[in-house]
Design an enzyme around this catalytic site. Structure first.
Site, PDB file in Angstrom:
ATOM      1  CB  THR A 143      -0.931  -0.016   1.242  1.00  0.00           C
ATOM      2  OG1 THR A 143      -1.740  -1.177   1.160  1.00  0.00           O
ATOM      3  CG2 THR A 143      -1.803   1.230   1.307  1.00  0.00           C
TER       4      THR A 143
ATOM      5  CB  CYS B 186      34.122   2.330  16.309  1.00  0.00           C
ATOM      6  SG  CYS B 186      35.522   1.493  15.621  1.00  0.00           S
TER       7      CYS B 186
END
Ligand code: PLP
Length: 390
Positions: free
Chosen positions: A240, A327
């Site tokens: 949709t 990191c």
């Protein structure tokens, strides 16, 4: 000073007030399903097609070359899986680069597991690839080249027009896809000038809403469906329609493109000031291409820092930046893109990416430079104290 300073626009951006206003009626007033055949449904459909035209115009594309998706990740997945499905009878070789976003890299890896062969082109220190290196990697069974327009970690802008041209000169009907998620809405783009067949973009990177994106597919290069269902998007991408998202994306791209004359020099000036200031810190290095880089992106590594939480410490001063790598999630892995660009694994565990917008100010840049210097100094002292006390 605000409570925090946001310099992580490569991660995501706020929805602009104008975009929000444009979207609002489509949540509660014109909430109809654009596939419905009554007039109320037609209203949504008209708005959707208007948005498609706007997006096409901003990219130099025809409206029937724009397909709505849920964002950059889906567009990239669709591009790779779609070409693999469409062209596997011609060949099973794909070329991409070592610095692509995971949406491309992990999809390429998945295709490898399905029997495709993938060449991951290396990059130079600036994150660049030359047309001759790309051409040298082409094989008789190459069906797809997927190289990003601008890198999300180091900000390098790659020469897609030249790379695409070099591929097309081979006359082997290789499809060229570019992930333009970091570039769209930040630098001028014209799909015909670039010459690409497929291009991915994502609204939340240019002050549009999250969860909406698009895949440009040149006429004659439309892909088989990746998501199947009710047959929306001319049978190519079911689900949709996200009308508020589609309206927001079109408004955001239009706003960004119309403002380039003002925004690009303004943001680049702030970025240059930030780069100049950070590079005054001893042992600081700019990563990425010093010239061909996104207007807002500045990225750095620092001598002597390994695995140090630069981004977290800056966060303590209210600065929202990024390591541009795992990191940032505390994993301690080196930034993949930096390693690909030739930085040592150690150095690549302590990187810093700041991505600016027009909302940033000169005062904020001055504050950031001051705090980066403080944080780098503190982390270096802590590291030396730790090492010498062992
Ligand atoms: N490609 C690049 C270069 C990106 O930077 C990102 C998002 O960070 C994506 C793809 C994924 O886009 P999205 O967040 O819309 O799925």
């Amino acid at each position: 000073m605000k409570e925090f300073i946001y310099v992580d626009n490569a991660a995501t951006t706020p929805v602009s007030p104008k975009v929000l206003q444009a979207m609002l009626p489509y949540f509660t007033e014109i909430y109809s399903n654009a596939s419905a055949i009554y007039d109320f449904g037609l209203e949504a459909k008209i708005v959707k097609e208007d948005a498609r035209r706007k997006i096409g115009a901003a990219l130099g594309a025809r409206d029937n070359e724009i397909f709505f998706t849920s964002g950059g990740t889906e567009s990239d997945n669709w591009a790779l899986h779609g070409v693999a499905e469409l062209r596997s009878s011609r060949g099973k070789h794909i070329i991409t680069s070592a610095i692509e976003h995971s949406a491309v890299l992990h999809t390429a890896e998945k295709l490898e597991a399905q029997g495709f062969e993938v060449t991951y082109l290396p990059v130079d220190k600036n994150g660049q690839i030359t047309p001759s290196d790309l051409v040298a990697a082409i094989r008789p069974d190459t069906i797809l080249v997927s190289i990003m327009l601008a890198n999300n970690e180091i900000g390098t802008i790659l020469p897609i027009k030249e790379l695409c041209n070099a591929v097309k000169m081979q006359d082997r009907q290789i499809i060229f896809h570019t992930d333009a998620v970091q570039a769209a809405g930040h630098i001028p783009l014209d799909v015909n000038d670039l010459g690409v067949d497929l291009l991915s973009l994502s609204a939340h990177k240019f002050n549009g809403p999250k969860g909406i994106g698009a895949l440009y597919a040149k006429v004659g290069k439309a892909l088989p469906p990746y998501i199947t269902g009710g047959g929306q998007e001319r049978g190519r991408r079911s689900g949709t329609d996200n009308i508020p998202g589609i309206v927001g994306m079109a408004e955001a791209l239009d706003e960004a493109v119309k403002n380039f004359d003002v925004s690009i020099p303004k943001i680049a000036k702030l970025r240059n000031r930030l780069i100049d200031g950070v590079l005054k810190i001893p042992g600081a290095h700019l990563t990425g291409d010093p010239i061909n880089r996104l207007p807002g992106t500045a990225s750095f590594v620092f001598d002597g820092l390994v695995l140090q939480p630069i981004v977290k410490r800056l966060g303590d001063y209210g600065i929202c930046a990024s390591a541009g790598s795992a990191c940032s999630a505390g994993s301690g892995s080196p930034a993949r893109v930096l390693v690909a660009a030739g930085y040592s694994e150690e150095m690549s565990t302590a990187s810093l990416r700041m991505s600016l917008s027009e909302n940033n100010t000169e005062d904020e840049i001055a504050y950031i430079i001051e705090k980066v210097e403080v944080v780098i100094g503190l982390l270096r002292t802590e590291k030396n104290t730790f090492v010498s006390s062992r």
